[in-house]
Scaffold this active site. Structure first.
Site, PDB file in Angstrom:
ATOM      1  N   LYS A 187      -4.642  27.173   8.075  1.00  0.00           N
ATOM      2  CA  LYS A 187      -3.462  27.131   7.059  1.00  0.00           C
ATOM      3  C   LYS A 187      -3.690  25.540   6.379  1.00  0.00           C
ATOM      4  O   LYS A 187      -4.467  24.714   6.824  1.00  0.00           O
ATOM      5  CB  LYS A 187      -2.050  26.720   7.773  1.00  0.00           C
ATOM      6  CG  LYS A 187      -1.986  26.025   8.889  1.00  0.00           C
ATOM      7  CD  LYS A 187      -0.913  26.153   9.817  1.00  0.00           C
ATOM      8  CE  LYS A 187      -0.592  25.191  10.790  1.00  0.00           C
ATOM      9  NZ  LYS A 187       0.478  25.594  11.773  1.00  0.00           N
ATOM     10  N   TYR A 235       1.378  -6.454  -2.531  1.00  0.00           N
ATOM     11  CA  TYR A 235       2.628  -6.272  -2.948  1.00  0.00           C
ATOM     12  C   TYR A 235       3.747  -6.816  -1.733  1.00  0.00           C
ATOM     13  O   TYR A 235       3.420  -6.658  -0.653  1.00  0.00           O
ATOM     14  CB  TYR A 235       3.012  -4.690  -3.325  1.00  0.00           C
ATOM     15  CG  TYR A 235       2.365  -4.386  -4.558  1.00  0.00           C
ATOM     16  CD1 TYR A 235       2.819  -4.958  -5.868  1.00  0.00           C
ATOM     17  CD2 TYR A 235       1.459  -3.189  -4.353  1.00  0.00           C
ATOM     18  CE1 TYR A 235       2.240  -4.671  -6.644  1.00  0.00           C
ATOM     19  CE2 TYR A 235       1.184  -2.841  -5.575  1.00  0.00           C
ATOM     20  CZ  TYR A 235       1.150  -3.257  -6.592  1.00  0.00           C
ATOM     21  OH  TYR A 235       0.876  -3.082  -8.177  1.00  0.00           O
TER      22      TYR A 235
HETATM   23  C1  LIG Z   1      -0.089  25.426  13.048  1.00  0.00           C
HETATM   24  C2  LIG Z   1      -0.012  26.601  14.142  1.00  0.00           C
HETATM   25  C3  LIG Z   1      -0.856  26.650  15.143  1.00  0.00           C
HETATM   26  C4  LIG Z   1      -2.118  25.365  15.396  1.00  0.00           C
HETATM   27  O1  LIG Z   1      -1.443  24.397  15.990  1.00  0.00           O
HETATM   28  P1  LIG Z   1      -2.316  23.117  16.407  1.00  0.00           P
HETATM   29  O2  LIG Z   1      -1.496  22.162  17.015  1.00  0.00           O
HETATM   30  O3  LIG Z   1      -2.823  22.848  15.325  1.00  0.00           O
HETATM   31  O4  LIG Z   1      -3.378  23.748  17.228  1.00  0.00           O
HETATM   32  C5  LIG Z   1      -0.615  27.738  16.121  1.00  0.00           C
HETATM   33  N1  LIG Z   1       0.315  28.450  15.894  1.00  0.00           N
HETATM   34  C6  LIG Z   1       1.209  28.561  15.033  1.00  0.00           C
HETATM   35  C7  LIG Z   1       2.215  29.315  14.903  1.00  0.00           C
HETATM   36  C8  LIG Z   1       1.274  27.500  14.037  1.00  0.00           C
HETATM   37  O5  LIG Z   1       1.960  27.292  12.685  1.00  0.00           O
END
Ligand SMILES: *Cc1c(COP(=O)(O)O)cnc(C)c1O
Length: 375
Positions: free
Chosen positions: A35, A256
């Site tokens: 993702k 800044y």
């Molecule tokens: C993002 C996600 C993962 C992966 O999680 P990590 O902590 O990056 O291993 C697994 N399951 C679901 C439902 C997620 O949304």
């Protein structure tokens, strides 16, 4: 010459991290979670390295289309399921498996016309209170799905809120196990942290694990453990160069808001990297940065295109150090030294996930491995 900033994706590290995850959960199949454009690494760039996974898990239908376009014929799972009824048409066409976590998704399925029944993952809210059916609604949701001709196999899933922390997973695991005891179907519970910390328990790693961060070389439970503790290697390095040098006297300020004041003469290096590149503006004074592979502290506020580092100690031994010197914001310097993205994230009050995902589109990305057909 283009602005010197660049992100490098280490293909061999991606592959090794997948192997590491598999070794931790030898009985489970692995969803490579890609993702958010593979946590900022680029789906097309990680694809070859993750070919050894059993499936790809993601959220965005456009990302699912990209994985199919790369030639992947195996499972793809939509972790948030469909967002509207017509998404089911794409699921039918591309054979996407999808999570079902609320009643309307079942209504949409019941009205969906398809020759090909769908594989779904029914999600239990076991305590995270984000997505999923409550324990009181879960079994009736299962029965509804089971009665639909549009549904083929029903798998069962949940997600842990504290796999990386002290509270752990027992309370949620119990709830899931009790509610699903007599239901058929494959199970998926574990993210990266649960896979490494509880993966030797076959009931927890179950049929499918869902690692994300570990595949990219972030520690699933920093600062309790570093990536190296789990055998993980950084898959992304963010590098730039020094493009300016300043000599300061005591009393001079930096950047800044003049948030830093020199207490003695010092030498500053100005780095071509700022928050518009994805480097966190919240990075505190003292956040480590590598210059020619050596750690130096960040000083003053990070601005949009630049940040400042203290070169005073380094110029003692290398008086000419300055414009052109290599800077590593996280990951590996070209000479090999490592700065964990987890450590940088901690100094910025965030986590490695956010830094990886925030890599800005203006940063050129290059894969260092051999990729593509015939590799
Ligand atoms: C993002 C996600 C993962 C992966 O999680 P990590 O902590 O990056 O291993 C697994 N399951 C679901 C439902 C997620 O949304």
């Amino acid at each position: 010459m283009p602005r010197p900033i660049q992100a490098i994706i280490h293909t061999a590290a991606l592959q090794q991290n997948l192997g590491c995850l598999k070794a931790a959960t030898p009985h489970a199949r692995v969803w490579a979670v890609v993702k958010a454009n593979a946590y900022g690494h680029g789906i097309e760039r990680v694809f070859e390295a993750f070919r050894g996974a059993d499936g790809f898990a993601l959220l965005d239908l456009a990302e699912a289309e990209r994985v199919r376009a790369l030639g992947w014929r195996g499972p793809i799972l939509l972790l948030e399921g469909v967002f509207e009824p017509r998404d089911l048409e794409l699921c039918s066409r591309l054979q996407l498996w999808h999570v079902v976590h609320h009643e309307a998704q079942i209504d949409w399925l019941s009205r969906h016309k398809t020759q090909q029944p769908h594989r779904v993952f029914l999600k239990l809210n076991s305590g995270m209170n984000r997505l999923g059916f409550s324990p009181t609604r879960f079994r009736s949701a299962w029965a509804r799905l089971d009665a639909l001709p549009q549904v083929d196999e029903i798998s069962l899933m949940t997600h842990f809120s504290d796999a990386d922390g002290e509270r752990g997973i027992a309370h949620q695991y119990q709830r899931f196990a009790e509610l699903t005891r007599d239901l058929p179907g494959e199970r998926s519970l574990s993210n990266s942290a649960a896979s490494f910390r509880y993966g030797e328990d076959e009931a927890v790693s179950a049929d499918w694990v869902r690692p994300g961060i570990a595949l990219y070389g972030g520690s699933p439970d920093y600062p309790a453990h570093t990536p190296a503790h789990w055998g993980l290697q950084a898959a992304m390095s963010l590098r730039s160069r020094i493009i300016g040098r300043q000599s300061l006297n005591a009393g001079d300020t930096v950047g800044y808001g003049s948030t830093f004041t020199a207490t003695a003469p010092m030498t500053l290096g100005i780095v071509a990297c700022g928050y518009a590149d994805g480097y966190p503006r919240s990075a505190a004074q003292g956040t480590p940065v590598l210059v020619q592979g050596q750690r130096v502290p960040l000083v003053g506020r990070v601005s949009m295109d630049m940040l400042a580092v203290d070169l005073t100690a380094l110029v003692q031994t290398d008086p000419l150090l300055g414009v052109g010197a290599e800077v590593t914001l996280w990951g590996h310097a070209s000479s090999g030294e490592l700065l964990n993205v987890d450590e940088v994230a901690q100094h910025a009050g965030t986590i490695a996930y956010e830094l990886m995902c925030a890599l800005a589109p203006r940063v050129p990305v290059q894969a260092d491995g051999v990729t593509g057909a015939g590799a």
